[in-house]
Scaffold this motif. Structure first.
Motif, PDB file in Angstrom:
ATOM      1  N   LEU A   1       0.285  15.000   2.478  1.00 21.62           N
ATOM      2  CA  LEU A   1       0.015  16.549   3.027  1.00 21.62           C
ATOM      3  C   LEU A   1      -0.368  16.686   4.496  1.00 21.62           C
ATOM      4  N   SER A   2      -0.952  15.638   4.979  1.00 20.94           N
ATOM      5  CA  SER A   2      -1.500  15.826   6.546  1.00 20.94           C
ATOM      6  C   SER A   2      -0.142  15.829   7.385  1.00 20.94           C
ATOM      7  N   ARG A   3       1.104  14.983   7.004  1.00 17.47           N
ATOM      8  CA  ARG A   3       2.105  14.975   7.633  1.00 17.47           C
ATOM      9  C   ARG A   3       2.726  16.158   7.464  1.00 17.47           C
ATOM     10  N   GLU A   4       2.589  16.752   6.464  1.00 18.51           N
ATOM     11  CA  GLU A   4       3.467  18.057   5.985  1.00 18.51           C
ATOM     12  C   GLU A   4       2.853  19.157   6.932  1.00 18.51           C
ATOM     13  N   ILE A   5       1.690  19.208   7.139  1.00 22.48           N
ATOM     14  CA  ILE A   5       0.788  20.284   7.958  1.00 22.48           C
ATOM     15  C   ILE A   5       1.173  19.889   9.311  1.00 22.48           C
ATOM     16  N   GLU A   6       1.188  18.669   9.713  1.00 24.76           N
ATOM     17  CA  GLU A   6       1.525  18.427  11.169  1.00 24.76           C
ATOM     18  C   GLU A   6       2.782  18.777  11.465  1.00 24.76           C
ATOM     19  N   ALA A   7       3.963  18.424  10.651  1.00 18.06           N
ATOM     20  CA  ALA A   7       5.274  18.751  10.867  1.00 18.06           C
ATOM     21  C   ALA A   7       5.632  20.328  10.877  1.00 18.06           C
ATOM     22  N   ARG A   8       4.575  21.068  10.299  1.00 15.97           N
ATOM     23  CA  ARG A   8       4.757  22.625  10.700  1.00 15.97           C
ATOM     24  C   ARG A   8       3.911  23.012  11.715  1.00 15.97           C
ATOM     25  N   SER A   9       3.142  22.298  12.192  1.00 15.52           N
ATOM     26  CA  SER A   9       2.242  22.786  13.643  1.00 15.52           C
ATOM     27  C   SER A   9       1.261  23.658  12.994  1.00 15.52           C
ATOM     28  N   TRP A  10       0.693  23.587  11.762  1.00 12.90           N
ATOM     29  CA  TRP A  10      -0.293  23.953  11.167  1.00 12.90           C
ATOM     30  C   TRP A  10      -1.603  23.390  11.188  1.00 12.90           C
TER      31      TRP A  10
ATOM     32  N   ARG B   1       1.064  -1.162  -0.093  1.00 12.13           N
ATOM     33  CA  ARG B   1       0.111  -0.210   0.039  1.00 12.13           C
ATOM     34  C   ARG B   1       0.982   0.952  -0.027  1.00 12.13           C
ATOM     35  N   ILE B   2       0.463   2.051  -0.814  1.00 11.20           N
ATOM     36  CA  ILE B   2       1.350   3.350  -0.942  1.00 11.20           C
ATOM     37  C   ILE B   2       0.753   4.334  -0.192  1.00 11.20           C
ATOM     38  N   PRO B   3       1.158   5.415   0.560  1.00 12.47           N
ATOM     39  CA  PRO B   3       0.368   6.272   1.042  1.00 12.47           C
ATOM     40  C   PRO B   3      -0.374   7.448   0.220  1.00 12.47           C
ATOM     41  N   THR B   4      -1.374   7.779   0.451  1.00 17.06           N
ATOM     42  CA  THR B   4      -2.111   8.719  -0.534  1.00 17.06           C
ATOM     43  C   THR B   4      -1.340  10.152  -0.244  1.00 17.06           C
TER      44      THR B   4
ATOM     45  N   VAL C   1      -2.159   5.673 -10.536  1.00 18.24           N
ATOM     46  CA  VAL C   1      -1.762   4.862 -11.450  1.00 18.24           C
ATOM     47  C   VAL C   1      -2.074   3.206 -10.241  1.00 18.24           C
ATOM     48  N   HIS C   2      -1.526   3.391  -9.232  1.00 25.86           N
ATOM     49  CA  HIS C   2      -1.771   2.499  -8.041  1.00 25.86           C
ATOM     50  C   HIS C   2      -3.171   1.874  -8.023  1.00 25.86           C
ATOM     51  N   LEU C   3      -4.067   2.880  -7.894  1.00 19.67           N
ATOM     52  CA  LEU C   3      -5.293   2.795  -7.857  1.00 19.67           C
ATOM     53  C   LEU C   3      -6.061   1.766  -8.999  1.00 19.67           C
ATOM     54  N   VAL C   4      -5.546   2.152 -10.177  1.00 16.68           N
ATOM     55  CA  VAL C   4      -5.942   1.301 -11.379  1.00 16.68           C
ATOM     56  C   VAL C   4      -5.159  -0.083 -11.300  1.00 16.68           C
ATOM     57  N   VAL C   5      -3.986  -0.312 -11.014  1.00 12.50           N
ATOM     58  CA  VAL C   5      -3.591  -1.515 -11.012  1.00 12.50           C
ATOM     59  C   VAL C   5      -3.890  -2.328  -9.721  1.00 12.50           C
ATOM     60  N   PHE C   6      -4.095  -1.708  -8.688  1.00 16.46           N
ATOM     61  CA  PHE C   6      -4.586  -2.534  -7.538  1.00 16.46           C
ATOM     62  C   PHE C   6      -5.895  -1.501  -7.104  1.00 16.46           C
TER      63      PHE C   6
END
Length: 90
Positions: free
Chosen positions: A17-26, A9-12, A80-85
């Motif tokens: 984006l959620s991790r980036e926001i959290e890392a900035r305390s936004w 499974r690859i991260p969405t 692409v991941h969603l199409v393949v899997f």
């Protein structure tokens, strides 16, 4: 001993984006204001119900100090991941 193999499974893009926001305390609201987008748009991307458009990749790159190619590639690879899997097979 036989193991059932499942695709990785690859991260969405929204999870990244959620991790980036959290890392900035936004908050999602903070990012939305910086980008000039409605909070709903950011929330939908994070939830995975909205794809990241070309316009949004540029605004994300400016807001987060990343390249727009990062977001474009992340979204393309995820689609692409969603199409393949398809989700119903995972």
């Amino acid at each position: 001993m036989s193991q059932k193999l499942v695709p990785a499974r690859i991260p969405t893009p929204g999870k990244i984006l959620s991790r980036e926001i959290e890392a900035r305390s936004w908050t999602q609201k903070d990012l939305a204001e910086i980008m000039g987008h409605p909070v709903q748009t950011i929330n939908e991307i994070i939830r995975g119900s909205k794809e990241i458009t070309s316009e949004t990749t540029i605004k994300l790159s400016q807001a987060l100090g990343t390249s727009f190619e990062f977001w474009t590639n992340l979204e393309a690879k995820y689609q692409v991941h969603l199409v393949v899997f398809p989700k119903n097979l995972i």
